[in-house]
Write a protein that holds these residues in place. Structure first.
Motif, PDB file in Angstrom:
ATOM      1  N   THR A  37       0.809  -1.228   0.000  1.00 57.13           N
ATOM      2  CA  THR A  37       0.000   0.000   0.000  1.00 57.13           C
ATOM      3  C   THR A  37       0.840   1.274   0.000  1.00 57.13           C
ATOM      4  OG1 THR A  37      -0.145  -0.135   2.394  1.00 57.13           O
ATOM      5  CG2 THR A  37      -1.989  -1.059   1.144  1.00 57.13           C
ATOM      6  N   GLY A 130      -0.834   1.560   6.439  1.00 53.91           N
ATOM      7  CA  GLY A 130      -1.730   1.347   5.296  1.00 53.91           C
ATOM      8  C   GLY A 130      -2.213  -0.076   5.275  1.00 53.91           C
ATOM      9  N   ASP A 131      -2.928  -0.449   6.315  1.00 52.48           N
ATOM     10  CA  ASP A 131      -3.368  -1.825   6.471  1.00 52.48           C
ATOM     11  C   ASP A 131      -4.437  -1.857   7.547  1.00 52.48           C
ATOM     12  OD1 ASP A 131      -2.233  -4.830   5.918  1.00 52.48           O
ATOM     13  OD2 ASP A 131      -3.195  -4.601   7.869  1.00 52.48           O
ATOM     14  N   SER A 132      -5.551  -2.490   7.251  1.00 55.28           N
ATOM     15  CA  SER A 132      -6.682  -2.394   8.180  1.00 55.28           C
ATOM     16  C   SER A 132      -6.412  -3.069   9.524  1.00 55.28           C
ATOM     17  CB  SER A 132      -7.930  -2.978   7.534  1.00 55.28           C
ATOM     18  OG  SER A 132      -7.672  -4.285   7.098  1.00 55.28           O
ATOM     19  N   GLY A 146      -6.011   1.610  10.562  1.00 56.01           N
ATOM     20  CA  GLY A 146      -5.593   1.447   9.178  1.00 56.01           C
ATOM     21  C   GLY A 146      -5.962   2.667   8.368  1.00 56.01           C
ATOM     22  N   ILE A 147      -5.153   2.952   7.359  1.00 59.34           N
ATOM     23  CA  ILE A 147      -5.399   4.110   6.492  1.00 59.34           C
ATOM     24  C   ILE A 147      -5.181   3.697   5.037  1.00 59.34           C
ATOM     25  CG2 ILE A 147      -4.826   5.866   8.222  1.00 59.34           C
ATOM     26  CD1 ILE A 147      -2.013   6.016   7.120  1.00 59.34           C
ATOM     27  N   GLY A 148      -5.717   4.493   4.133  1.00 62.01           N
ATOM     28  CA  GLY A 148      -5.520   4.230   2.715  1.00 62.01           C
ATOM     29  C   GLY A 148      -4.221   4.844   2.222  1.00 62.01           C
ATOM     30  N   THR A 149      -3.893   4.575   0.979  1.00 66.02           N
ATOM     31  CA  THR A 149      -2.606   5.026   0.450  1.00 66.02           C
ATOM     32  C   THR A 149      -2.490   6.553   0.387  1.00 66.02           C
ATOM     33  OG1 THR A 149      -2.303   2.972  -0.756  1.00 66.02           O
ATOM     34  CG2 THR A 149      -1.060   4.862  -1.547  1.00 66.02           C
ATOM     35  N   SER A 150      -3.587   7.258   0.067  1.00 64.66           N
ATOM     36  CA  SER A 150      -3.519   8.726   0.074  1.00 64.66           C
ATOM     37  C   SER A 150      -3.172   9.231   1.466  1.00 64.66           C
ATOM     38  CB  SER A 150      -4.862   9.338  -0.347  1.00 64.66           C
ATOM     39  OG  SER A 150      -5.154   8.998  -1.669  1.00 64.66           O
ATOM     40  N   GLU A 151      -3.731   8.543   2.472  1.00 64.40           N
ATOM     41  CA  GLU A 151      -3.428   8.939   3.849  1.00 64.40           C
ATOM     42  C   GLU A 151      -2.000   8.553   4.230  1.00 64.40           C
ATOM     43  OE1 GLU A 151      -7.706   9.001   6.079  1.00 64.40           O
ATOM     44  OE2 GLU A 151      -6.956   7.034   5.524  1.00 64.40           O
ATOM     45  N   GLU A 153       0.465   8.716   2.263  1.00 63.45           N
ATOM     46  CA  GLU A 153       1.255   9.832   1.714  1.00 63.45           C
ATOM     47  C   GLU A 153       1.123  11.070   2.604  1.00 63.45           C
ATOM     48  OE1 GLU A 153       0.432  10.595  -2.410  1.00 63.45           O
ATOM     49  OE2 GLU A 153       1.442  12.536  -2.365  1.00 63.45           O
ATOM     50  N   HIS A 154      -0.082  11.303   3.094  1.00 61.58           N
ATOM     51  CA  HIS A 154      -0.321  12.457   3.967  1.00 61.58           C
ATOM     52  C   HIS A 154       0.491  12.355   5.253  1.00 61.58           C
ATOM     53  CE1 HIS A 154      -2.594  15.171   6.631  1.00 61.58           C
ATOM     54  NE2 HIS A 154      -2.924  15.808   5.523  1.00 61.58           N
ATOM     55  N   ILE A 162      -5.744  13.757   8.877  1.00 62.40           N
ATOM     56  CA  ILE A 162      -6.963  14.558   9.026  1.00 62.40           C
ATOM     57  C   ILE A 162      -8.041  13.634   9.553  1.00 62.40           C
ATOM     58  CG2 ILE A 162      -8.689  15.936   7.827  1.00 62.40           C
ATOM     59  CD1 ILE A 162      -6.541  16.545   5.706  1.00 62.40           C
ATOM     60  N   ARG A 232     -13.199   1.698  13.925  1.00 66.39           N
ATOM     61  CA  ARG A 232     -11.992   2.339  13.431  1.00 66.39           C
ATOM     62  C   ARG A 232     -10.772   1.789  14.157  1.00 66.39           C
ATOM     63  NH1 ARG A 232     -11.906   8.609  12.409  1.00 66.39           N
ATOM     64  NH2 ARG A 232     -13.238   7.834  10.751  1.00 66.39           N
TER      65      ARG A 232
END
Ligand code: SF4
Lengths: 468, 201
Positions: A37, A130-132, A146-151, A153-154, A162, A232
């Protein structure tokens, strides 16, 4: 001061900025990174000419698609695409100066096992990946999600996320567990009770005597699957067991810093009169060894039960249950213990720790895997593997007829060659029984390590209590 | 990021509950190091047989829905892994909005980062929209983000809630990192304080 939950306390300690509408910049103490990810996130940084803001708080390890066979040092065991991802992580770790455990390092393993093992994960921290299944780290009283790939990068660029605050949910497991019942049975039973969307919008705190009685390994198993319940994050308040686990780990504080840390950690609990938006209570003694029968982790039943009829559900679940039964090749009314299996997988970030291997080995000792059945143990990290060898557990597995593998995610998601063939049925200690999760048209029954070991011996789903 | 303001498009009905990220984009396609090109593999195992032939009765293979820009789905859409490949694949296929009674948290957030709008509506509304979607290519559903409404081909409207900040970013196609960088001094201050209060972290 108004009473707070553990989640409130950790949240408040990490808000770097709050906008008028309640959107916050949450500061991130630890950012874990793996090969699947992250490539697009690093690419984004490069394109924008950005750096990693806090490389010393960023830890990377390849785990998802690395081979777990003993010959993996030989590059040809990996597919071209997998190698490109692992090579990209190697390069990104080097270029951006982040902490890194390459495949060749004995400390390499599943990111959620390596983090705690190396002392990166500590109470009261904010941890993302980047992993749930980042929820695992909540076992330490760390706010982990876990966060997504855009996050990804953030977080790499700003060391913040955020976020808006979630609601507070308490899951209490009272009393004692009965023999043969484990952390995995707790966490599956909770999902069975709440459904996979029951925790959506919440951060769960697990508490009660049965949770306190669990080891750190067991607590990680419970929190690991908070995400399968839709939450979450999952949290467990730190206590003496937590401190004892952390003490002396390579990246845990030492000396005076340790003392200071512990004194803050001791403030991390939910106040008695804190407000809960939702409360679920289960009795420890009511929990049985469970298995999943369908293709959603909420499809949970005690091993003594029978396959349910789709008509016993409501709404869209009727169709989903029918689809599950068709996919799983099961008929309503069939006894769960009559379900024959082809494969047993012991491992994953849910159940790939030393205690899990001990539990399985205790059942397997002196026994043999059923003829024709494929059985595989994939330790969660190189260090778990080494410890199991030292304790003689590895030999028990090998003598029983299990393959003894190197560390990685392996058949938990089958991105590497460890996959089920079409129609094959697996008793698995992992966390997801989705369609195709362990291989195209592969069929997964989620169980605890002890239940997996029992099934390996008999060749069908089995009540482990009959083997104890 | 592409802006999202108003959409008038064909909606595909997918009443199945718990459509998970492994269904949306099976893991064999996660081995890419790019964001683009995943659309052909969207719902791969439901959409194609083992030989790669289309399965005719899968909704997105039906002539009426090949150009769908909206999905009306059963409960808990996008549950499972954090893979952003799921919204990337949906977006690459051309889906711009997904409507359900509920979404998994990470997936929900990931949509906004990719110019896609997840819309939560109550079951009664979903029932109406699902019926409307079943009408196929001649029925166009309207999504108006500014007004926060979804309107069926017959003009029945439903209002939905969306976080004000997320709406603002989507309407204006704003990049999160750039926005956060405007608050970099707050992050600097936080780090300075944390160094004193929690030096071990
Ligand atoms: S072991 Fe399975 S669930 Fe855990 S991180 Fe790896 S793939 Fe994800």
């Amino acid at each position: 001061m108004s009473p707070k939950t553990l989640y409130d306390k950790i949240w408040d300690a990490h808000v770097a900025h709050q906008s008028d509408d309640g959107t916050c910049l949450l500061y991130i103490d630890r950012h874990l990174v793996h090969e699947v990810t992250s490539p697009q996130a690093f690419e984004g940084l490069r394109m924008a000419g950005r750096k990693v803001r806090a490389p010393e708080k960023t830890i990377a390890v390849p785990d998802h698609n690395v081979p777990t066979t003993l010959d993996r040092a030989n590059a040809s065991t990996m597919t071209e695409e997998s190698r490109i991802q692992v090579d990209a992580l190697d390069k990104n770790a080097k270029d951006f100066g982040i902490n890194y455990y390459p495949v060749s390092d004995v400390r390499q393993g599943i990111v959620h096992i390596v983090g705690p093992e190396q002392g990166w994960t500590l109470p009261g921290m904010t941890v993302v990946c980047g992993d749930s299944h980042t929820a695992t780290h909540g076992a330490f009283g760390a706010l982990a999600h876990g966060i997504g790939t855009s996050e990804v990068e953030h977080v790499l660029a700003t060391q913040t996320l955020i976020q808006k605050k979630s609601k507070n949910m308490k899951v209490e497991i009272t009393g004692k567990l009965r023999p043969g019942v484990t952390a995995k049975d707790i966490t599956l039973s909770v999902i069975g009770a709440t459904g996979t969307a029951g925790g959506t919008g919440y951060v769960i705190e697990y508490c009660g005597e049965a949770i306190r009685d669990l080891s750190m390994e067991g607590r990680m198993t419970v929190c690991n699957m908070a995400i399968e319940g839709g939450a979450r994050a999952g949290l467990i308040a730190p206590d003496e067991k937590t401190y004892a686990y952390c003490m002396g780990r390579p990246h845990a504080p030492k000396g005076a810093a340790w003392e200071a840390a512990v004194s803050w950690w001791k403030t991390l609990y939910s106040d008695d009169d804190a407000h809960w938006d939702k409360v679920i209570t289960l009795k420890g003694e009511d929990i049985a060894p469970v298995v999943t029968w369908g293709t959603s982790p909420e499809d949970v039943l005690p091993i003594t039960a029978t396959v349910p009829a789709p008509s016993s559900f409501k709404g869209g679940k009727v169709e989903a249950a029918q689809r599950s039964l068709d996919y799983m090749g099961l008929t309503a009314g069939q006894k769960l213990t009559d379900i024959q299996i082809d494969t047993v997988f012991i491992g994953s970030c849910t159940n790939g720790r030393i205690e899990d291997l001990r539990a399985a080995a205790a059942i397997l000792k002196g026994k043999k895997v059923k003829d024709g059945l494929r059985a595989m143990v994939v330790p969660g990290s190189g260090l778990v593997r080494a410890q199991a060898e030292e304790e003689g557990i590895a030999q028990i597995f090998i003598d029983a007829g299990f393959e003894w593998r190197l560390a990685g995610c392996s058949m938990c998601l089958a991105m590497n060659p460890d996959q089920l063939a079409e129609g094959e049925r697996c008793a698995s200690t992992s966390n997801r029984n989705f369609e195709g999760r362990q291989g195209y048209k592969g069929r997964t029954h989620l169980v605890s390590p002890a239940m997996a070991a029992a099934a390996a011996i008999t060749g069908h789903l089995t009540d482990v209590r009959e083997m104890m | 990021m592409e802006k999202f303001t108003h959409l008038s498009g064909i909606a595909a009905p997918m009443p199945l509950v718990n459509i998970d990220t492994d269904m949306i984009i099976p893991k064999v396609f996660l081995k890419t190091i790019k964001r683009s090109g995943l659309g052909v593999n969207l719902f791969d195992e439901m959409r194609y047989d083992r030989q790669g032939n289309e399965i005719a009765d899968f909704v997105l293979n039906k002539p009426a829905y090949r150009q769908a820009q909206i999905i009306v789905a059963g409960d808990n859409f996008g549950c499972g892994s954090s893979r952003e490949h799921a919204p990337w694949a949906l977006a690459d296929f051309g889906i711009k909005a997904v409507i359900s009674t509920s979404f998994a948290d990470i997936f929900y957030n990931n949509c906004f980062k990719n110019g896609m709008l997840p819309i939560v509506l109550p079951q009664e509304a979903i029932d109406v929209l699902m019926k409307d979607a079943e009408k196929g290519a001649n029925a166009r559903m309207e999504v108006d983000l500014e007004a926060q409404t979804v309107t069926t081909s017959e003009g029945q409207s439903f209002s939905f809630e969306v976080d004000a900040f997320k709406k603002h970013c989507l309407l204006n196609g704003l990049d999160d990192i750039g926005l956060t960088m405007e608050n970099v001094s707050a992050i600097d201050d936080f780090e300075a304080r944390a160094k004193i209060e929690r030096p071990w972290a």
